[in-house]
Scaffold this active site. Structure first.
Site, short mmCIF file in Angstrom:
data_model
loop_
_atom_site.label_atom_id
_atom_site.label_comp_id
_atom_site.label_asym_id
_atom_site.label_seq_id
_atom_site.Cartn_x
_atom_site.Cartn_y
_atom_site.Cartn_z
N HIS A 91 40.90 39.07 50.94
CA HIS A 91 39.80 38.72 52.00
C HIS A 91 39.23 37.16 51.83
O HIS A 91 38.87 36.59 53.01
CB HIS A 91 38.55 39.66 51.80
CG HIS A 91 37.57 39.37 50.81
ND1 HIS A 91 37.57 39.93 49.70
CD2 HIS A 91 36.45 38.59 50.88
CE1 HIS A 91 36.35 39.43 48.91
NE2 HIS A 91 35.68 38.63 49.35
N ASP A 143 42.76 44.30 47.50
CA ASP A 143 42.12 42.98 47.87
C ASP A 143 42.83 41.80 46.88
O ASP A 143 42.18 41.45 45.99
CB ASP A 143 40.73 42.99 47.79
CG ASP A 143 40.06 41.94 48.42
OD1 ASP A 143 40.59 41.09 49.09
OD2 ASP A 143 38.84 41.98 48.14
N SER A 235 33.87 35.84 45.10
CA SER A 235 35.17 36.50 45.45
C SER A 235 36.36 35.63 44.96
O SER A 235 36.29 34.45 45.18
CB SER A 235 35.10 36.79 47.04
OG SER A 235 34.12 37.93 47.23
N1 ARG Z 1 32.67 39.52 48.71
C1 ARG Z 1 31.91 38.68 48.09
C2 ARG Z 1 32.71 37.14 48.33
O1 ARG Z 1 33.18 37.06 49.16
C3 ARG Z 1 31.97 39.09 46.47
C4 ARG Z 1 31.00 39.86 46.26
C5 ARG Z 1 30.80 40.51 44.83
N2 ARG Z 1 29.57 40.82 44.59
C6 ARG Z 1 29.14 41.82 43.78
N3 ARG Z 1 27.99 42.13 43.78
N4 ARG Z 1 29.82 41.72 42.55
O2 ARG Z 1 32.26 36.19 47.61
#
Ligand code: ARG
Length: 272
Positions: A91, A143, A235
């Site tokens: 992503h 992912d 992420s």
């Molecule tokens: N999807 C998030 C990003 O794009 C990461 C989220 C991780 N969240 C968590 N609560 N561990 O950075």
């Protein structure tokens, strides 16, 4: 499924298919934390701050890298697994607003820079972005992306967990996550690298938090009561156990909330 089984033509085809799938799931591909609508009550109790662990440095963790766009905005993390290869989340390879795959020219890899306001370390350009061919959006797994750098980086790479290994994913076993992401659910990203230790969570705990949880391609980590966690901006970054990369920061509902541990890509499922 092994990315080595794919020739460049297959890769291109997979990438094209993904650009289309990405456009369809544009919003689903956006960072969930960035869209967290629910305000947390009594915000910023010390326990609800993520990465409450401590500051970390790229001297101690030379393999952790920041991904920025061409304007220097940090949007994800990554891990150097070979001199010319960075593992990140699929992503992260997509623009969260359009869902369209980022072109290699729009991804910069920053290594050896603990504080992103400094000009320490090395910047690398990206030649090719490989996205797992089955990736649709982070809730369905796979992912995972690999960035091929245009020149090798001097920093020490981190070995990856071996395919099929299970020991590092036993519930309760500890792992450390790194990133420049938010230090509270609705707060700003951190200029300086941080890290925190979290226990791997049982599959059942993860499944009750996330109905689409797929134990084959994901695992969860975090305390039942929440507190320590990764957050938006982390992420793509590393979660490390026993000196090896075991996962990639993928998603989570909010950050550090009780009952919703962080979800990571289970790297033992992928030959890297
Ligand atoms: N999807 C998030 C990003 O794009 C990461 C989220 C991780 N969240 C968590 N609560 N561990 O950075």
């Amino acid at each position: 499924m092994g990315r080595d089984e794919q020739g460049p033509a297959d890769k291109t085809r997979a990438l094209r298919a993904l650009a289309i799938a990405g456009a369809v799931t544009a919003l689903a591909g956006a960072s969930p934390a960035a869209h967290a609508e629910k305000a947390i009550t009594g915000d910023d109790q010390p326990q609800s701050r993520i990465l409450s662990g401590a500051g970390a440095t790229t001297d101690d963790a030379p393999w952790v890298v920041a991904l920025t766009d061409r304007y220097g905005n940090q949007f994800c993390g990554g891990t150097l697994i070979r001199a010319g290869e960075v593992v990140t989340a699929a992503h992260c390879a997509h623009d969260p607003l359009t869902g369209v795959e980022r072109s290699p020219e729009d991804v910069r890899v920053i290594a050896g820079r603990t504080d992103l306001r400094s000009s320490q370390g090395t910047e690398a350009e990206v030649d090719d972005v490989w996205v797992h061919p089955r990736y649709e959006d982070f809730t369905t797994g796979d992912d995972l992306a690999v960035l091929e750098l245009s020149a090798p980086l001097p920093q020490r790479p981190l070995p990856v967990v071996a395919p099929g290994e299970t020991a590092p994913y036993e519930p309760g076993s500890m792992a450390r996550v790194y990133g420049w992401g938010r230090t509270s659910e609705n707060g700003p990203n951190s200029d300086s690298l941080r890290s925190v230790e979290v226990p791997v969570a049982a599959d059942d705990a993860c499944r009750s938090a996330y109905p689409d949880y797929d134990p084959r391609s994901m695992f969860c980590a975090g305390y039942p009561e929440g507190g320590r966690d990764a957050c938006a901006g982390d992420s793509g970054g590393p979660i490390v156990a026993g000196g090896r990369l075991i996962g990639v920061v993928s998603y989570g509902t909010g950050c550090g909330r009780p009952g919703t541990p962080g979800v990571y890509t289970r790297l033992s499922n992928y030959p890297l």
